[in-house]
Enzyme design. Structure first.
Site, PDB file in Angstrom:
ATOM      1  N   THR A  82      10.504  44.951  54.243  1.00 13.38           N
ATOM      2  CA  THR A  82       9.915  45.083  55.564  1.00 13.38           C
ATOM      3  C   THR A  82      10.309  43.869  56.398  1.00 13.38           C
ATOM      4  OG1 THR A  82       8.011  46.322  54.730  1.00 13.38           O
ATOM      5  CG2 THR A  82       7.751  45.235  56.863  1.00 13.38           C
ATOM      6  N   ASP A 105      27.960  46.974  52.988  1.00 14.61           N
ATOM      7  CA  ASP A 105      26.997  47.981  53.444  1.00 14.61           C
ATOM      8  C   ASP A 105      27.050  48.104  54.969  1.00 14.61           C
ATOM      9  OD1 ASP A 105      25.148  49.975  52.984  1.00 14.61           O
ATOM     10  OD2 ASP A 105      23.423  48.629  53.080  1.00 14.61           O
TER      11      ASP A 105
END
Length: 517
Positions: A25, A139
């Site tokens: 988060t 990524d």
């Protein structure tokens, strides 16, 4: 209990949750010491992870911070600190009021080509800086591109980055990344830890999605997506405009022929008008737009993976299935494969020792001539497939060229003599004195050793200036078993390179040597 309003490390007050994913988060936090807002990323630990898997996630978080901190660049997120909070690692980064490119595409739809080129140029610049620092991102995707409210574009989330000189955190055969953006060389299972070219493939897939509004290889399941990336051709982009050649160059399946980061950044800068102008006026003499004349070669044009050899196609199929099937069936947090923005990890069976079959050998027959082409036999003894409608012309000295109806594209086949048996060495020795002199505006795209039917060969790609437009050329040089040296060469307007590159690939893939009587 919510973390909102909690003070982390006696310094960072959590003010607002700004993002959340499967493994972490991100909070907007107030730095009480320096009086500024920062972004604080806190790791999540799924309850079913084993101790060694938890240690791996911890180390990845630390490496994310270390990798990003090694790169000083305006298009790369700035990392301020790494700390532990309640036993969990956290990364403190600069806070950028922004939306991700993924969010923008979902909310507003595809971008105009000019805006996509601006985003792509910033991403290419960030990747060039990362690669120069010895860091592979691994990524690259729309969800990891921040579009700041002030116009700044930032590449973030180096969570699975790989630094040169460090040990891998992946297990043998394990793949980590988002399935829709994994390069084909990684999905085939032979190169789980690949080089900068894999980041460039992901950049191409991201730009494709930016202008088309969809992934170039998305299928109904993760397995089908993985197989499509490894073996299928993508549908050419319809809305890319002048960005199309860059996307096509990045989505080349052969990493050795994929557009590299320097050319990508240069071409994207040209499209956005942000390329630095030369300090001195050019003094080159203009060249006529004539495909029969010598021309420079652009960065090695990637060769499309073809399906001509049934054996080769089956090998790729089983390799991809070994990666994707086990990923979907095996249990554990690090053995899952998902589409979308989540990371994909695939673990092939420990007993699987399959390796991809090598390229065509001297005994492997060439694929059938595809529709729209016919076989032309040059006097040199080398026959190649040529597009229907292209006319043959014999140049002084016996060199044969096939010219397309526009008169701007030429495919040449010739017997040559290099100084020695290494064409790449010969090219490098003559590049400055001869190639640059004879080809105004010459810029190398790629020059590399390769193989042709199991024998050593050389590939050269470059751009150069014609009279009215920029050109690109690709050249394959190889020798037959009797030592005869051949060259197959194509030049075409750079803006239409993606349209004519298949003619070069078809010619080289389908070349046939006429047996000596």
């Amino acid at each position: 209990m919510s973390d909102l309003g909690r003070l982390v490390a006696d310094r960072y007050l959590l003010v607002e949750r700004v993002g959340s994913g499967g493994m972490g988060t991100v909070w907007r936090a107030e730095d009480r010491l320096l009086g500024r807002h920062v972004a604080l990323k806190k790791l999540h630990i799924p309850p079913h992870l084993q101790d060694d898997e938890i240690r791996t996630l911890y180390e990845r978080t630390r490496r994310e911070a270390r990798s990003a901190a090694r790169i000083a660049h305006p298009n790369v997120i700035v990392v301020h600190d790494v700390l532990d909070d309640e036993g969990l690692p956290c990364i403190v980064m600069e806070y950028i009021p922004s939306l991700t490119l993924s969010d923008v595409l979902k909310q507003r739809g595809a971008l105009p080509p000019a805006e996509a080129a601006r985003v792509g140029r910033a991403m290419a610049s960030a990747l060039r800086a990362a690669h120069d620092a010895g860091v592979l991102h691994r990524d690259v995707k729309p969800a990891n591109v921040l579009l700041g409210e002030d116009g700044r574009i930032v590449l973030t989330d180096f969570g699975i980055a790989m630094e040169s000189g460090t040990s891998s955190l992946t297990k043998p055969g394990e793949l980590i990344g988002s399935i829709g953006y994994l390069a084909p060389e990684r999905l085939r299972g032979a190169h789980p830890e690949t080089g900068p070219a894999s980041d460039l493939w992901a950049l191409g897939a991201t730009l494709y999605q930016a202008v088309e509004g969809r992934d170039p290889f998305r299928r109904g399941t993760a397995i089908e997506t993985a197989y499509a990336i490894a073996t299928d051709s993508h549908e050419p982009p319809r809305n890319a405009g002048e960005l199309a050649p860059v996307i096509e160059g990045l989505l080349v399946k052969d990493p050795e022929r994929r557009m590299d980061v320097h050319e990508a950044e240069r071409r994207l800068a040209d499209l956005t008008g942000s390329r630095t102008a030369p300090t001195e006026p050019a003094t080159h003499q203009a060249r006529p737009d004539d495909p029969t004349l010598p021309a420079p070669a652009p960065a090695p044009a990637p060769r499309t993976e073809r399906t001509g050899s049934g054996r080769r196609r089956r090998t790729v199929l089983w390799s991809v299935l070994a990666v994707a099937l086990v990923a979907c069936l095996a249990g554990g947090a690090l053995w899952w494969l998902k589409t979308g923005t989540e990371r994909a990890t695939a673990q092939p069976p420990a007993t699987d020792t399959t390796t991809p079959s090598p390229g065509p050998t001297s005994t492997t027959p060439p694929p059938p001539v595809p529709a729209g082409y016919h076989l032309e036999e040059a006097d040199s003894g080398l026959s190649v497939p040529v597009r229907d409608g292209w006319k043959r012309k014999t140049l002084p000295g016996g060199e044969v060229v096939y010219i397309d109806p526009s008169g701007l594209v030429g495919l040449r086949v010739n017997v040559v003599e290099f100084a020695g048996t290494d064409p790449v060495r010969h090219w490098r020795e003559t590049e400055e004195d001869q190639t640059r002199r004879d080809n105004p505006g010459y810029e190398r795209v790629r020059m590399a050793s390769t193989t042709f039917r199991g024998r050593p060969a050389g590939y050269w790609e470059f751009t150069f200036d014609g009279r009215a437009r920029e050109y690109r050329a690709a050249e394959l040089a190889f020798a037959s078993s009797d030592g005869t040296q051949y060259v197959i060469y194509l030049s075409a307007p750079d803006a239409q390179w993606h349209e004519y590159r298949p003619a070069f690939e078809t010619a080289t893939d389908g070349a046939r040597l006429t047996p000596t009587p």
